[in-house]
Design an enzyme around this catalytic site. Structure first.
Site, PDB file in Angstrom:
ATOM      1  N   SER A 170       0.868  -1.175   0.000  1.00  0.00           N
ATOM      2  CA  SER A 170       0.000   0.000   0.000  1.00  0.00           C
ATOM      3  C   SER A 170       0.907   1.227   0.000  1.00  0.00           C
ATOM      4  O   SER A 170       2.122   1.116   0.153  1.00  0.00           O
ATOM      5  CB  SER A 170      -0.928   0.007   1.223  1.00  0.00           C
ATOM      6  OG  SER A 170      -0.177   0.124   2.421  1.00  0.00           O
ATOM      7  N   LEU A 208      -3.339   1.427   7.016  1.00  0.00           N
ATOM      8  CA  LEU A 208      -3.808   2.497   6.141  1.00  0.00           C
ATOM      9  C   LEU A 208      -3.153   2.483   4.767  1.00  0.00           C
ATOM     10  O   LEU A 208      -2.008   2.057   4.608  1.00  0.00           O
ATOM     11  CB  LEU A 208      -3.550   3.868   6.794  1.00  0.00           C
ATOM     12  CG  LEU A 208      -4.263   4.147   8.116  1.00  0.00           C
ATOM     13  CD1 LEU A 208      -3.944   5.555   8.584  1.00  0.00           C
ATOM     14  CD2 LEU A 208      -5.762   3.951   7.985  1.00  0.00           C
ATOM     15  N   HIS A 236       3.596  -5.059   2.776  1.00  0.00           N
ATOM     16  CA  HIS A 236       3.041  -5.703   3.965  1.00  0.00           C
ATOM     17  C   HIS A 236       3.460  -7.161   4.077  1.00  0.00           C
ATOM     18  O   HIS A 236       3.780  -7.646   5.162  1.00  0.00           O
ATOM     19  CB  HIS A 236       1.504  -5.630   3.926  1.00  0.00           C
ATOM     20  CG  HIS A 236       0.965  -4.261   4.066  1.00  0.00           C
ATOM     21  ND1 HIS A 236       0.755  -3.653   5.283  1.00  0.00           N
ATOM     22  CD2 HIS A 236       0.603  -3.346   3.127  1.00  0.00           C
ATOM     23  CE1 HIS A 236       0.274  -2.441   5.095  1.00  0.00           C
ATOM     24  NE2 HIS A 236       0.172  -2.231   3.798  1.00  0.00           N
ATOM     25  N   LEU A 265       5.147 -10.673   1.730  1.00  0.00           N
ATOM     26  CA  LEU A 265       5.578 -11.483   0.592  1.00  0.00           C
ATOM     27  C   LEU A 265       5.543 -12.921   1.072  1.00  0.00           C
ATOM     28  O   LEU A 265       6.132 -13.250   2.101  1.00  0.00           O
ATOM     29  CB  LEU A 265       7.005 -11.122   0.159  1.00  0.00           C
ATOM     30  CG  LEU A 265       7.760 -12.159  -0.684  1.00  0.00           C
ATOM     31  CD1 LEU A 265       7.055 -12.409  -2.005  1.00  0.00           C
ATOM     32  CD2 LEU A 265       9.182 -11.697  -0.935  1.00  0.00           C
ATOM     33  N   TYR A 316      16.439  -9.362   1.886  1.00  0.00           N
ATOM     34  CA  TYR A 316      16.108  -8.065   1.323  1.00  0.00           C
ATOM     35  C   TYR A 316      17.341  -7.316   0.836  1.00  0.00           C
ATOM     36  O   TYR A 316      17.276  -6.572  -0.151  1.00  0.00           O
ATOM     37  CB  TYR A 316      15.310  -7.245   2.338  1.00  0.00           C
ATOM     38  CG  TYR A 316      13.933  -7.819   2.538  1.00  0.00           C
ATOM     39  CD1 TYR A 316      12.991  -7.765   1.515  1.00  0.00           C
ATOM     40  CD2 TYR A 316      13.576  -8.470   3.716  1.00  0.00           C
ATOM     41  CE1 TYR A 316      11.735  -8.329   1.659  1.00  0.00           C
ATOM     42  CE2 TYR A 316      12.324  -9.030   3.866  1.00  0.00           C
ATOM     43  CZ  TYR A 316      11.411  -8.962   2.839  1.00  0.00           C
ATOM     44  OH  TYR A 316      10.169  -9.538   2.982  1.00  0.00           O
TER      45      TYR A 316
END
Length: 205
Positions: free
Chosen positions: A98, A112, A123, A125, A166
């Site tokens: 998002s 949100l 959010h 994976l 990451y």
């Protein structure tokens, strides 16, 4: 909240880096008048829709940081910030994101979507358990990050053991996250979207 690189459940209406490899039809499936029968793509990447929410949640029922209603919430508000990997019509891996409008993630970022934000908050994976250890998480992440033409960066909060994943995907370590969930603490990481693409989109060129 946290992205899982090896577990199983951007950004416009433009075609989403689809890669569809058609399966070879079985012998006798070709009609003289109608040609080859339609078959499901062997491999397809596309944005998710609210109709995919159940498949997403079933993949990560026990560990997904999002509840089913939250999955539906984000797939309704910003489906273009999601990406699903389907094999023969079956969801095998997915990402849900998002938009956020601050330099650091805050508790509100967990629930949100800020439509005017320029940061994508990833959010989750996740990769289906039967497809783990095949590099699918890295491939899906790479495809997702290549399709971020109008945002300035992508952010994620993860546990320590996921930091190397990451980093290999191009994320930079930002330090401890301000967000805690019970006893859990997180590391915040950031992927800078290629500057020239962001600047060109926002300069009107």
């Amino acid at each position: 909240m946290e992205l899982r690189s090896d577990t199983v459940s951007t950004v416009s209406a433009l075609p989403f880096l689809k890669s569809s490899l058609q399966m070879r039809p079985p012998m006798g499936s070709i009609s003289p008048r109608r040609g080859r029968r339609h078959t499901l793509p062997a491999s397809e990447f596309r944005c998710l829709s609210p109709q995919d929410a159940i498949s997403v949640f079933e993949i990560e029922r026990e560990e997904c940081p999002l509840h089913l209603d939250e999955v539906c919430h984000f797939l309704t508000l910003c489906p273009e910030l999601s990406l699903g990997w389907f094999e023969e019509g079956r969801l095998v891996a997915f990402i849900i994101g998002s938009l956020w409008d601050q330099e650091k993630l805050a508790m509100d970022a967990l629930t949100l979507h800020k439509p005017h934000g320029s940061t994508v908050h990833l959010h989750v994976l996740a990769v289906h358990r039967t497809f783990r250890q095949q590099g699918k998480g890295s491939i899906l992440m790479w495809r997702y990050l290549q399709y971020l033409p109008y945002v300035c960066c992508t952010m994620v909060m993860c546990e320590d053991f996921l930091v190397p994943f990451y980093q290999k995907s191009g994320f930079n370590l930002q330090g401890p996250s301000d967000i805690t969930v019970g006893p859990l603490t997180f590391i915040e990481m950031m992927y800078p979207v290629r500057g020239h693409a962001y600047m060109r989109r926002n300069s009107g060129v």
